[in-house]
Design a protein around this motif. Structure first.
Motif, PDB file in Angstrom:
ATOM      1  N   GLY A  56      -4.093   1.894  -3.278  1.00 14.20           N
ATOM      2  CA  GLY A  56      -3.522   1.747  -1.945  1.00 14.20           C
ATOM      3  C   GLY A  56      -4.568   1.883  -0.855  1.00 14.20           C
ATOM      4  N   LEU A  94       2.604   1.899  -3.223  1.00  8.55           N
ATOM      5  CA  LEU A  94       1.699   2.496  -4.210  1.00  8.55           C
ATOM      6  C   LEU A  94       1.484   3.987  -3.931  1.00  8.55           C
ATOM      7  CD1 LEU A  94      -0.961  -0.366  -4.371  1.00  8.55           C
ATOM      8  CD2 LEU A  94       0.580   0.320  -6.214  1.00  8.55           C
ATOM      9  N   ILE A  95       1.304   4.329  -2.657  1.00  5.88           N
ATOM     10  CA  ILE A  95       1.097   5.734  -2.298  1.00  5.88           C
ATOM     11  C   ILE A  95       2.332   6.563  -2.644  1.00  5.88           C
ATOM     12  CG2 ILE A  95       0.828   7.330  -0.353  1.00  5.88           C
ATOM     13  CD1 ILE A  95      -1.017   5.267   0.946  1.00  5.88           C
ATOM     14  N   ARG A 129       0.830  -1.212   0.000  1.00  8.36           N
ATOM     15  CA  ARG A 129       0.000   0.000   0.000  1.00  8.36           C
ATOM     16  C   ARG A 129       0.861   1.257   0.000  1.00  8.36           C
ATOM     17  NH1 ARG A 129      -3.048   2.440   5.303  1.00  8.36           N
ATOM     18  NH2 ARG A 129      -4.130   4.175   4.268  1.00  8.36           N
TER      19      ARG A 129
END
Length: 303
Positions: free
Chosen positions: A281, A251-252, A248
């Motif tokens: 995310g 992705l952020i 996550r």
């Protein structure tokens, strides 16, 4: 994680709704600037995307309920049931936001597309309103959106579900609005080539939101390690919690990097790609949230 996958309709509904609230509030800042007022037609046109996105969220939520009729039945307990309050406040935000958008856009459609159905009627209504209706309307819609997120979070503050019943639930919901909402607003503004200064500010807000998400996630993880029953701990429910959390944040981080690049390249495709990564995310995080659902009969032991 598998338990969270069963709640995908709610995953999409909550994340998309919170994103739209955040993006709407972000776009109101553009409309409040002197230059934004001269380009108000562009901003109001791109707001169309917000109502399409939240409509998708509501459609997803009705699949969880089984049928739209059940949503209407739930409204019978407004003020008593947290679910009814969520549906009512969400519907109010959608209705107020849609009404504001329709009235605001009608002014420009009357000039650009006068032959469209209902444009003349809505435009005639808008022309009779006092000049201050737009800023006042934006404030009302924004407040209703914040109330909506608050009601959404309240629904999950259940004493018998200790994994949800903490401050980290409302914090995560509002941070999604800040992070994903800002990212979406950047993409929308770049799509119509306006609000360059606001775009920079929104990317900064997204970065602050990402930092807030990281801190909140770490503290929530520490809290979850202390939530247990006589049989298992909360994190036993999602053994891949850390792996998915690292994915996550990867992705952020990539999403924010793309947003920063888009400020230099001024390319909407890059900013929307960044938003998409951030949104994925947040969807992963919300799936983990639902996967952590646990109930205790008599007692939850906290560290």
């Amino acid at each position: 994680m598998e338990a969270g996958l069963h709640e995908l309709p709610l995953v999409f509904f909550t994340v998309l709704a919170q994103t739209v609230v955040g993006a709407f509030i972000a776009l109101t800042f553009q409309l409040a600037t002197p230059k934004g007022k001269t380009e108000a037609n562009k901003t109001h046109y791109i707001m169309t995307a917000l109502w399409l996105i939240i409509a998708i969220g509501f459609i997803a939520s009705t699949t969880h309920l089984g049928s739209p009729e059940r949503a209407f039945n739930a409204l019978n307990r407004v003020g008593v049931s947290d679910l009814s309050n969520e549906i009512a406040t969400g519907s109010l935000f959608f209705a107020l936001g849609g009404a504001y958008w329709a009235l605001a856009v009608s002014r420009y459609l009357q000039k650009d597309r006068p032959n469209l159905p209902l444009v003349g009627m809505v435009s005639s209504i808008e022309s009779k309103l006092p000049t201050a209706w737009q800023p006042l309307g934006r404030v009302v819609v924004a407040i209703s959106g914040l109330i909506f997120i608050g009601a959404m979070a309240k629904l999950y503050l259940i004493p018998t579900v200790p994994t949800w019943n903490s401050v980290y639930t409302p914090v995560s919901f509002f941070l999604t609005a800040v992070l994903a909402g800002s990212a979406l607003a950047v993409g929308l503004l770049q799509a119509v080539r306006c609000g360059e200064h606001l775009q920079k500010a929104l990317v900064g807000i997204a970065i602050v939101g990402a930092i807030g998400v990281a801190i909140s996630t770490y503290l929530n993880y520490q809290y979850l390690t202390g939530v247990k029953t006589a049989i298992f701990t909360a994190l036993d429910l999602v053994p891949d919690y850390l792996t998915i959390t690292f994915i996550r944040f990867g992705l952020i981080a990539a999403g924010i990097l793309l947003l920063l690049i888009s400020l230099k390249k001024r390319t909407a495709l890059i900013s929307f790609s960044g938003f998409a990564l951030i949104l994925i995310g947040e969807l992963l995080a919300r799936t983990l949230f639902y996967g952590l659902h646990m109930t205790v009969g008599l007692k939850a032991l906290g560290g």
